[in-house]
Each structure stands twice: as C-alpha cells, then as structure tokens.
Motif scaffolding. Structure first.
Motif, PDB file in Angstrom:
ATOM      1  N   PRO A 265       0.827  -1.223   0.000  1.00 15.47           N
ATOM      2  CA  PRO A 265       0.000   0.000   0.000  1.00 15.47           C
ATOM      3  C   PRO A 265       0.857   1.268   0.000  1.00 15.47           C
ATOM      4  CG  PRO A 265      -0.691  -1.537   1.718  1.00 15.47           C
ATOM      5  CD  PRO A 265       0.594  -2.048   1.177  1.00 15.47           C
ATOM      6  N   ASN A 266       2.140   1.140   0.365  1.00 15.64           N
ATOM      7  CA  ASN A 266       2.978   2.336   0.451  1.00 15.64           C
ATOM      8  C   ASN A 266       3.667   2.666  -0.855  1.00 15.64           C
ATOM      9  OD1 ASN A 266       2.456   2.632   3.204  1.00 15.64           O
ATOM     10  ND2 ASN A 266       3.906   0.982   3.628  1.00 15.64           N
ATOM     11  N   LEU A 267       3.519   1.776  -1.861  1.00 15.89           N
ATOM     12  CA  LEU A 267       4.198   1.999  -3.129  1.00 15.89           C
ATOM     13  C   LEU A 267       3.170   1.963  -4.249  1.00 15.89           C
ATOM     14  CD1 LEU A 267       7.070   2.271  -4.414  1.00 15.89           C
ATOM     15  CD2 LEU A 267       6.908  -0.180  -4.864  1.00 15.89           C
ATOM     16  N   THR A 268       2.749   3.171  -4.673  1.00 14.84           N
ATOM     17  CA  THR A 268       1.691   3.225  -5.678  1.00 14.84           C
ATOM     18  C   THR A 268       2.254   2.887  -7.049  1.00 14.84           C
ATOM     19  OG1 THR A 268       0.773   5.009  -4.381  1.00 14.84           O
ATOM     20  CG2 THR A 268      -0.192   4.636  -6.544  1.00 14.84           C
ATOM     21  N   MET A 269       1.587   1.984  -7.750  1.00 15.70           N
ATOM     22  CA  MET A 269       1.968   1.682  -9.129  1.00 15.70           C
ATOM     23  C   MET A 269       1.650   2.895  -9.990  1.00 15.70           C
ATOM     24  SD  MET A 269       2.579  -1.819  -9.864  1.00 15.70           S
ATOM     25  CE  MET A 269       1.532  -2.393 -11.187  1.00 15.70           C
ATOM     26  N   ASN A 270       2.551   3.229 -10.883  1.00 20.19           N
ATOM     27  CA  ASN A 270       2.284   4.344 -11.804  1.00 20.19           C
ATOM     28  C   ASN A 270       2.643   3.920 -13.225  1.00 20.19           C
ATOM     29  OD1 ASN A 270       1.633   6.775 -12.791  1.00 20.19           O
ATOM     30  ND2 ASN A 270       3.437   7.848 -12.037  1.00 20.19           N
ATOM     31  N   PRO A 271       1.734   3.872 -14.166  1.00 27.07           N
ATOM     32  CA  PRO A 271       0.299   4.093 -13.979  1.00 27.07           C
ATOM     33  C   PRO A 271      -0.349   2.894 -13.285  1.00 27.07           C
ATOM     34  CG  PRO A 271       0.749   3.356 -16.212  1.00 27.07           C
ATOM     35  CD  PRO A 271       2.070   3.488 -15.536  1.00 27.07           C
ATOM     36  N   SER A 272      -1.301   3.140 -12.392  1.00 27.06           N
ATOM     37  CA  SER A 272      -2.023   1.994 -11.838  1.00 27.06           C
ATOM     38  C   SER A 272      -3.343   1.883 -12.578  1.00 27.06           C
ATOM     39  CB  SER A 272      -2.194   2.117 -10.333  1.00 27.06           C
ATOM     40  OG  SER A 272      -3.144   3.047  -9.968  1.00 27.06           O
ATOM     41  N   LYS A 273      -3.441   0.782 -13.314  1.00 24.15           N
ATOM     42  CA  LYS A 273      -4.572   0.624 -14.212  1.00 24.15           C
ATOM     43  C   LYS A 273      -5.503  -0.480 -13.751  1.00 24.15           C
ATOM     44  CE  LYS A 273      -2.361   2.364 -18.361  1.00 24.15           C
ATOM     45  NZ  LYS A 273      -2.168   2.203 -19.802  1.00 24.15           N
ATOM     46  N   ALA A 274      -6.792  -0.278 -14.038  1.00 26.34           N
ATOM     47  CA  ALA A 274      -7.790  -1.308 -13.758  1.00 26.34           C
ATOM     48  C   ALA A 274      -7.579  -2.454 -14.750  1.00 26.34           C
ATOM     49  CB  ALA A 274      -9.186  -0.713 -13.904  1.00 26.34           C
ATOM     50  N   PRO A 275      -8.210  -3.631 -14.510  1.00 26.32           N
ATOM     51  CA  PRO A 275      -8.157  -4.680 -15.517  1.00 26.32           C
ATOM     52  C   PRO A 275      -8.650  -4.131 -16.861  1.00 26.32           C
ATOM     53  CG  PRO A 275      -9.289  -5.445 -13.553  1.00 26.32           C
ATOM     54  CD  PRO A 275      -9.010  -4.010 -13.350  1.00 26.32           C
ATOM     55  N   TRP A 276      -8.162  -4.664 -17.953  1.00 31.20           N
ATOM     56  CA  TRP A 276      -8.384  -4.027 -19.257  1.00 31.20           C
ATOM     57  C   TRP A 276      -9.838  -3.809 -19.602  1.00 31.20           C
ATOM     58  CZ3 TRP A 276     -11.035  -6.779 -22.981  1.00 31.20           C
ATOM     59  CH2 TRP A 276     -11.145  -8.150 -22.766  1.00 31.20           C
ATOM     60  N   TYR A 277     -10.749  -4.726 -19.168  1.00 29.95           N
ATOM     61  CA  TYR A 277     -12.154  -4.578 -19.563  1.00 29.95           C
ATOM     62  C   TYR A 277     -12.830  -3.439 -18.813  1.00 29.95           C
ATOM     63  CZ  TYR A 277     -11.622  -7.953 -15.843  1.00 29.95           C
ATOM     64  OH  TYR A 277     -11.184  -8.589 -14.720  1.00 29.95           O
ATOM     65  N   PHE A 278     -12.185  -2.916 -17.739  1.00 35.26           N
ATOM     66  CA  PHE A 278     -12.747  -1.769 -17.035  1.00 35.26           C
ATOM     67  C   PHE A 278     -11.997  -0.472 -17.361  1.00 35.26           C
ATOM     68  CE2 PHE A 278     -14.503  -4.659 -13.515  1.00 35.26           C
ATOM     69  CZ  PHE A 278     -15.726  -4.693 -14.134  1.00 35.26           C
ATOM     70  N   LEU A 279     -11.026  -0.572 -18.301  1.00 37.73           N
ATOM     71  CA  LEU A 279     -10.248   0.625 -18.627  1.00 37.73           C
ATOM     72  C   LEU A 279     -11.122   1.712 -19.228  1.00 37.73           C
ATOM     73  CD1 LEU A 279      -6.799  -0.562 -19.950  1.00 37.73           C
ATOM     74  CD2 LEU A 279      -7.346   0.686 -17.885  1.00 37.73           C
TER      75      LEU A 279
END
Lengths: 311, 321
Positions: free
Chosen positions: A109-123
C-alpha cells in the motif's frame, strides 16, 4: 518514434486481449456486415420481383426444394461444437505455454503503481474518470449502461430483422449498438495504449516519461464565462446541460426519422419507448464523446458546478 | 395363498432329491464341463472377441447409452434426447444454424470457457490460502514447485480474458441478427446479467494473487464506490446522509476502509463460491430459455419491408414457411 515503448505496451501479457480485440472486433464486424449486405441485396431483389418473393427460400445460402430444412443435431451440430472445444483448448494450451500470467511484487500500500490501471475490460470506465467525476464514471454510467442494455430489446419497435444479418432494415438499432460498442472499445484502447504514468496522454510511439509535466490548465465553463458565484454557476450549468439534452434530442430525433422507412418504424414506437431511448442515447451514447471533446479540445472540466457535485 | 405353493411342493420333493443327490451332482458337473468346453471352442471365442471389437454391441455400452449407435433418424434423435449432457439441444435444428458465419459459436465457447475456468479454478483452490502473507507465497509456490502449476495459473488467467471477449462478441452477434427481439427480450436481459457477472468474476479474481497489479487495480476500482450518490462518503449527498469511510458502500465491499485481509477473503468468497453459483443458476435459465423461446433465432428467411404490417401489429407476415 519509440518502437520499444510501443512494443512494451503491446506485448505486456495482460494487454494481449486488447491487441486480440483490435483484430477480432473488425473481423467479426466485417463478417456480420458482409452477410448483412448480401441479405439487403436479396431483399432489394425480392422487393422488385413479387413473383420471385413468393417462391424464394429467402436466404443467401443455396437451397434446393428436395433438401430438408432441418438436420440432426447429432452429428451435424455436435461435431461443430466438438471441433470448437478442441480448437479453444489447443489455443488455450498454446497461449498458456508461451505466455506467462503477470505477477508483480507483493502488494504494498505504500508503493503506488504508476500508472495503476484497472483490468483491461474496465479501462473504459477508468478513462471516463478523466471526463466525469467518479460518481458518474464509476457508478452512474455503468448502471445506466447495464439498464440501457437490458432495456434495449424493449425499446426496439422494429419488427424486421429477426434471425438474419441486415443493415438497411435496422439502421437505428444496429447503428446505436455499434456506436456504443466502438466507443467502449476505443476507450479501452486509449486507456491501454495512450495513457501512461500519471494517466497522461502519450500518443502511441512516444516515450512514457514519468516526469512529464502537463501545462494545460483545466477550466470550468462558468468560470471561463465570468460566472464566479453560486447559485449562478449552478443555474448556468443547468441551463447548459438542459440545452445539450434538447439539442442532442433533436439531433437523435432527426437521425431516427431520417428516411421514409425510419418514419414508419417511428410510427410504431410508443411515447414511453421513444423517451426512454432518447434518455439513454443522450446520456450514454452522446454525452460521453461530447464531454471527451470539450475536455480534450477546449480543456473544459466542468460545465455544471453545484456545492454538492459537479458535472 | 398363492405365494406359499412353491414352498410346499419344494419341501415334498426334498426327500427324493436327497436320495438322487450323489449321482445328480456328478452328472450336473459333467454337463457343465461339456458346456464350458463348448463355450471355449475356437469359433465361440472368436465370435465373442469379434463382438468386443464393436463396443456399441457390448452390454456395458448399452447400459450407459441406452440407444443404438446407428445412422437412423430415430437413433440420432434419441442419442441427443436421452443424454443428460446433450439434451439441451433439440433433436433437429435449422440446416443453416450449424454455420459458423451465422452464430460465430461465441455463446457455446463462452460456456465452454466457464467449464475450463471451473476446472482449473478448483485445481488452483487446492494450493491457495486467501490470507495476507500466505496468498502471494502460494502463487510463487504454484509457479515454481507445483507440477504444471504455472500452466494451470496461466490457463485460468487467459481463459478468463478470453471469456470476456467471447461474451462481448456473443452479444454483438445477437444484436446484429436481431435475436433479442420478441420473444427473446427476457433472455437478453438474463444475458446482460451474465455479462456483468463475467466481468465481476474476472475482477474479483484479479486481487487474489495479492500482488501490486491486483492490489492497485482493485484499489482504483473500489475507490469509485466512494462516489456512489447517497451511499459513498465522497458521492453527491453522501456526507449529508451520514456516510463516512467506515460505513459506506465501499466499506461493505472491502470489509474495511482499505484493501486488506478482509477484502482478500471477500473477493475470494465472491470469486469462488457466490458469483459462480449465481452465474450457474442464470446460465441454466439462459439455456433453458433459448429452447423455450423457440431455439436459436435463425438463420431465418428474410422479411421484406413491404410485408411489414401497420403500427400496432406485432409480427411480420412471413410468406415463406
């Protein structure tokens, strides 16, 4: 042109379905519309020749009078199904052997993914977050899409075109659905190929720069026009949104009553069907691209400002 | 009473039979030996082996399939109708309905993928603990130590992606062929619900490896729930209705205010039990309704615009039957 970046995105294992979609959707669209064209031509021929219409078997596939109209499921359908399962199984095995499912580092939780993307079907929904606040993009829009899809058969008052591909007999229904479908796929493609770190717009082929600075400042339409106090911002917004609904409604009305045939279908449509169709067509099919355009072209974020929510 | 009769006569004859018992047994054995010899004769054995070559003539086959495997219309119909796995099909279908170009086969493939996912999913469950600290290790274990574990996980993932695609294409085909129209409107609605469940199945599975990808995807996804009008603490009228991060709809989804152990357990239960169960029920309804609504919609003979009845008329006159 940064081909490496493009390859990194396109070859990410989880993006394979989107690359596949880029081919599958046009392929099946082509396959459907090819048959629609053939059927429309046949219909034209039969309309012109009533004698032929009475005797014709009315399909584009060959048929002879002594052929039976039905075949046994065993073996004629079951062998197709069996073949399909085998092909899918082989495909899955090849896909699973050659490509590994992604596994990142343990969740942190302390390391945010960038870009943090939803699963592709919710993009598509995530991309909508750029144009609408979360309550619209994440909650209201999906709900409207689901309800709109479920209402779809009840709004289509056109009795033609059951059980065969056609374009000319069902322009409105097919057009509306394709418009929505293409929009949904496009948003996913934008979310996958174009949105980089910080959800910044990177054209395909440009390098994803984690330090990219965005200079455009988003503006609100009322502020832009010098309206800086409530309740005038809200009033102004309501007027603009209302005007949009009226204009869009007129446009849609024009489109769905374009030709003589379309008018005939319109005659069959009840008031309730018409209004509900208008509501969904404006709220989903038109408001999304319009908001996208005014955001991307004019950098306008909100149109309607209230103390509780903004649109 | 009639049922007593055979018992009585047997007891009467018992005395006589005892006397003849010694010689009787001998002759019986002789007879049976002769019979065995006859059965063991070359021709007999050969005939029996010949029979085994055609499994359809064995008793085992007949007991399982009940119907002769013959190319007669009767056997072909019964072969489908008396088989629990095949009986969803009618005995006969429209001769053009087997064409790939019409159906694209997407509905069937979607169902097949659901079966593949259930199969691989159950195998994965043998190796997975839905708890923080253990979940991620289980995936590592699965990928490096479990025989075919990597293949299993890959296949589950890719089949899930493929299922989303095939569901969309199935819907696309149904729209292009007008198959959602009367009398199939309701089945289309069931189908839309199945689409939603497919997406939710995929989404709840995303968190289970407990890696950065799933964690942030689910964080992004559930953060949207904060904005739910009236029910989220950042949504319109949410705060006014008393919503806080600790009692809103996002809290209910995650079992907490952050994506943590409870969220993992909840998505595990939704993913493995709740949604598959609901989806199975809806699938049963979906397939059943396909049959009850008159089978798949086509390929039907095309109708002409000039044959359309006036407003109010429900059906189009079809001159070709």
């Amino acid at each position: 042109m940064d081909w490496g970046q493009l390859w990194t995105i396109a070859s990410a294992p989880d993006n394979v379905p989107i690359v596949a979609l880029l081919f599958l959707v046009p392929f099946f669209t082509w396959m459907g519309f090819k048959q629609a064209r053939a059927n429309d031509r046949l219909a034209e021929k039969l309309e012109a020749d009533p004698a032929m219409a009475k005797t014709h078997h009315r399909k584009t596939w060959p048929w002879k009078p002594h052929w039976s109209k039905e075949v046994h499921v065993w073996p004629f359908l079951l062998r197709v199904e069996f073949l399909a399962t085998i092909i899918v199984t082989v495909l899955l095995f090849v896909w699973s052997i050659t490509l590994n499912a992604p596994l990142e580092e343990p969740s942190n939780p302390n390391l945010t993914m960038n870009p943090s993307k939803a699963p592709w079907y919710f993009l598509g929904l995530q991309e909508m977050l750029v144009y609408f606040d979360p309550w619209i993009a994440g909650v209201v829009m999906p709900t409207l899409i689901i309800i709109g899809l479920m209402a779809f058969p009840y709004l289509d008052s056109n009795p033609l075109g059951v059980g065969y591909y056609t374009w000319k007999q069902r322009k409105v229904a097919v057009g509306a659905f394709c418009w929505g479908f293409v929009m949904w796929i496009s948003l996913i493609v934008i979310g996958t190929f174009i949105r980089g770190p910080g959800w910044v717009w990177f054209w395909p082929g440009t390098t994803w720069d984690h330090n990219a600075a965005v200079y455009e400042v988003n503006r609100d339409l009322p502020v832009l026009l010098g309206i800086k106090t409530q309740p005038w911002q809200a009033v102004f917004g309501l007027v603009v949104v209302g005007a949009f609904y009226v204009a869009a409604g007129l446009l849609i009305h024009l489109l769905i009553t374009w030709s003589k045939f379309e008018k005939k279908i319109f005659e069959r449509t009840t008031m309730l069907q018409y209004l509900v169709f208008q509501f969904f067509a404006i709220s989903i099919l038109l408001s999304m691209p319009v908001k996208l355009l005014i955001r991307q072209v004019f950098r306008i974020k909100y149109v309607l400002l209230t103390p509780w929510f903004n649109i | 009473m009639e049922s007593d009769k055979p018992v009585k006569t047997e007891s009467k004859a018992a005395g006589g039979e005892l006397e003849a018992a010694g010689s009787g047994v001998k002759s019986n054995i002789k007879e049976e030996m002769a019979l065995l010899k006859k059965k063991a004769a070359k021709e007999n054995i050969r005939e029996e082996l010949e029979n085994l070559k055609d499994p359809a003539r064995t008793q085992i086959y007949k007991s399982i399939f009940r119907v002769k495997h013959e190319p007669t219309p009767r056997s072909r119909s019964l072969g489908v109708l008396t088989n629990v796995f095949l009986h969803l099909h009618p005995a006969k279908i429209n001769r053009d309905a087997t064409r790939f170009s019409y159906t694209w086969g997407m509905g069937g493939i979607t169902f097949y993928l659901f079966i593949v996912l259930t199969f691989t999913g159950i195998l994965l469950m043998f190796y997975y603990h839905p708890s923080k600290g253990q979940a991620y290790r289980d995936i590592l274990y699965l990928e490096s130590d479990v025989p075919f574990g990597k293949l299993l996980r890959n296949m589950h993932r890719w089949a899930a992606h493929l299922m989303v695609i095939t569901t969309w294409l199935h819907m696309f085909r149904v729209v292009l062929t007008g198959s959602y129209k009367t009398p199939r409107e309701f089945n289309w609605c069931v189908g839309v619900l199945l689409l939603v469940l497919t997406l939710l199945l995929s989404f709840t599975g995303y968190l289970l490896p407990d890696d950065q990808l799933g964690f942030w995807a689910v964080t992004v996804g559930t953060n949207m729930a904060r904005g739910t009008p009236g029910l989220g603490h950042e949504g319109p009228f949410g705060p006014q209705l008393g919503m806080t991060p600790y009692n809103d709809v996002r809290f209910a989804l995650l079992g907490g205010s952050i994506v943590d152990a409870n969220a993992l357990l909840r998505s595990y239960i939704w993913h493995c039990i709740a949604i598959p169960t609901i989806a199975s029920v809806l699938m049963a309804v979906h397939f059943w309704r396909v049959r009850k609504d008159g089978g798949i919609s086509g390929p039907a003979p095309i109708a002409l615009t000039s044959e359309m009845k006036g407003p109010g008329a429900r059906a189009v006159k079809q001159s070709v039957k």
